[in-house]
Motif scaffolding. Structure first.
Motif, PDB file in Angstrom:
ATOM      1  N   ALA A  61       0.849  -1.186   0.000  1.00 53.94           N
ATOM      2  CA  ALA A  61       0.000   0.000   0.000  1.00 53.94           C
ATOM      3  C   ALA A  61       0.888   1.241   0.000  1.00 53.94           C
ATOM      4  N   MET A  62       0.676   2.122  -0.975  1.00 48.43           N
ATOM      5  CA  MET A  62       1.411   3.383  -1.081  1.00 48.43           C
ATOM      6  C   MET A  62       0.435   4.495  -0.703  1.00 48.43           C
ATOM      7  N   ILE A  63       0.672   5.127   0.449  1.00 46.53           N
ATOM      8  CA  ILE A  63      -0.359   5.916   1.115  1.00 46.53           C
ATOM      9  C   ILE A  63       0.016   7.383   1.197  1.00 46.53           C
ATOM     10  N   GLN A  64      -0.917   8.217   0.771  1.00 49.22           N
ATOM     11  CA  GLN A  64      -0.810   9.648   1.013  1.00 49.22           C
ATOM     12  C   GLN A  64      -2.162  10.157   1.504  1.00 49.22           C
ATOM     13  N   GLY A  65      -2.157  11.279   2.189  1.00 46.79           N
ATOM     14  CA  GLY A  65      -3.403  11.851   2.662  1.00 46.79           C
ATOM     15  C   GLY A  65      -4.101  10.961   3.672  1.00 46.79           C
ATOM     16  N   ASN A  66      -5.434  10.923   3.591  1.00 50.09           N
ATOM     17  CA  ASN A  66      -6.228  10.166   4.556  1.00 50.09           C
ATOM     18  C   ASN A  66      -6.210   8.673   4.261  1.00 50.09           C
ATOM     19  N   ASP A  84       0.685  -6.511   2.734  1.00 54.97           N
ATOM     20  CA  ASP A  84       1.916  -6.974   3.391  1.00 54.97           C
ATOM     21  C   ASP A  84       2.796  -5.826   3.848  1.00 54.97           C
ATOM     22  N   PHE A  85       2.788  -4.718   3.087  1.00 55.86           N
ATOM     23  CA  PHE A  85       3.653  -3.582   3.390  1.00 55.86           C
ATOM     24  C   PHE A  85       2.867  -2.289   3.217  1.00 55.86           C
ATOM     25  N   ARG A  86       3.270  -1.265   4.010  1.00 55.97           N
ATOM     26  CA  ARG A  86       2.650   0.044   3.937  1.00 55.97           C
ATOM     27  C   ARG A  86       3.747   1.102   3.956  1.00 55.97           C
ATOM     28  N   PHE A  87       3.794   1.933   2.915  1.00 55.93           N
ATOM     29  CA  PHE A  87       4.708   3.065   2.852  1.00 55.93           C
ATOM     30  C   PHE A  87       3.868   4.335   2.751  1.00 55.93           C
ATOM     31  N   ALA A  88       4.220   5.338   3.539  1.00 59.23           N
ATOM     32  CA  ALA A  88       3.357   6.510   3.662  1.00 59.23           C
ATOM     33  C   ALA A  88       4.108   7.804   3.405  1.00 59.23           C
ATOM     34  N   ALA A  89       3.376   8.781   2.881  1.00 58.14           N
ATOM     35  CA  ALA A  89       3.886  10.143   2.789  1.00 58.14           C
ATOM     36  C   ALA A  89       3.852  10.780   4.177  1.00 58.14           C
ATOM     37  N   ASP A 136       7.478   2.483   6.624  1.00 54.71           N
ATOM     38  CA  ASP A 136       8.371   3.635   6.522  1.00 54.71           C
ATOM     39  C   ASP A 136       7.586   4.845   6.039  1.00 54.71           C
ATOM     40  N   VAL A 137       8.182   6.021   6.247  1.00 55.36           N
ATOM     41  CA  VAL A 137       7.562   7.297   5.895  1.00 55.36           C
ATOM     42  C   VAL A 137       8.554   8.101   5.074  1.00 55.36           C
ATOM     43  N   GLU A 153       9.015  11.935  -2.557  1.00 56.52           N
ATOM     44  CA  GLU A 153       9.900  10.775  -2.570  1.00 56.52           C
ATOM     45  C   GLU A 153       9.154   9.452  -2.437  1.00 56.52           C
ATOM     46  N   LEU A 154       7.866   9.507  -2.131  1.00 58.76           N
ATOM     47  CA  LEU A 154       7.113   8.289  -1.818  1.00 58.76           C
ATOM     48  C   LEU A 154       7.084   7.313  -2.979  1.00 58.76           C
TER      49      LEU A 154
END
Length: 285
Positions: free
Chosen positions: A128-133, A146-151, A207-208, A213-214
């Motif tokens: 999951a590539m996450i920005q905002g809400n 399995d994985f979450r990367f966030a802005a 990670d954030v 760069e996300l």
């Protein structure tokens, strides 16, 4: 979103390929499913509703997962949201019609459970590539990955206590396995939101990164997953799933997974590459 791609359309370290290498495979109301070489991508496409997830979208996610699992050329599924947000959660505007009775609520919950179960049971990794809400059902989807990367500006929350809903058992178990019971209670009982840095501190995200760069950071990690032995990746993903579900010791399936890997081509290739100090060329699909 910045993007670079190799000539065959594979994802590269700076970002996800756009333009000609990306081929649209399917569209349903609310999201778009695309393929870029070894990478499948599911994008929520309701930016005017902060990518709120409809009943139809919940119902379609298992088919998307099955498509990725069955395609031997695909190695990873990436989920993201169009516009400024990943997803603000389930589309509450549907609840008066679809969840107005116990029977309707049960039918709706069955679709949600099916989507979460499909993502959880994937052998191929999901990111999951996450920005905002990333709130409510949106957070539920991300936790099933399995994985979450966030802005850095992303916000996370799970809000059933604001709606008089008791959260799904399997999703609660997944949340507890990530953040522990104390922080799971904070999320579920208070309905309060936390920022991306706090989410990383408690283990909700891997990670954030700064917003610009996300995409590149996520793409670099996805490229790493694609370069690893897929026999190892999928076998270990299944074993971890069983452990999270409460299994405490090995079983016949686990032993079969390990034995198949031992006799597989990737094992021989990995050992030979290590001994000869060269990058491995894994072939398992």
């Amino acid at each position: 979103m910045p993007a670079d791609a190799s000539p065959d359309g594979r994802v590269t370290a700076r970002g996800f390929a756009q333009g000609d290498p990306v081929r649209v495979l399917g569209m349903t109301d609310g999201f778009e499913f695309t393929r870029d070489g070894e990478i499948a991508r599911l994008t929520f496409t309701r930016p005017e509703k902060m990518n709120a997830i409809t009943y139809g979208m919940w119902s379609a996610i298992p088919d998307v997962v099955a498509r990725v699992e069955q395609d031997p050329a695909l190695k990873v599924l990436v989920l993201d949201g169009a516009g400024k947000h990943f997803s603000a959660g389930a589309d509450i505007s549907e609840f008066r019609e679809l969840r107005s009775t116990a029977e309707g609520a049960a039918t709706y919950d069955k679709a949600v459970d099916g989507a979460v179960s499909a993502l959880t049971a994937m052998r191929k990794p999901s990111v999951a590539m996450i920005q905002g809400n990333c709130i409510g059902g949106g957070c539920q989807v991300s936790v099933a990955c399995d994985f979450r990367f966030a802005a850095a500006g992303a916000r996370f929350g799970i809000t059933p206590a604001k709606l008089g809903i008791v959260y799904h058992f399997d999703s609660t178990r997944q949340l507890v396995s990530l953040v522990g019971p104390a922080d799971a209670k904070y999320f579920l009982l208070s309905g309060e939101l936390v920022g991306a840095v706090r989410a990383r501190e408690i283990g909700l995200v891997n990670d954030v990164f700064e917003a610009e760069e996300l995409a590149g950071a996520t793409a670099a990690f996805v490229a790493t997953l694609c370069a690893r032995s897929q026999a190892s990746v999928r076998g270990m993903n299944r074993i971890i799933e069983k452990i999270v579900a409460g299994q405490e010791s090995t079983d016949a399936e686990v032993e079969d997974i390990r034995l198949a890997a031992l006799h597989g081509e990737d094992y021989a290739e990995g050992v030979d590459a290590f001994l000869n100090r060269r990058p491995p060329k894994f072939t398992y699909r």
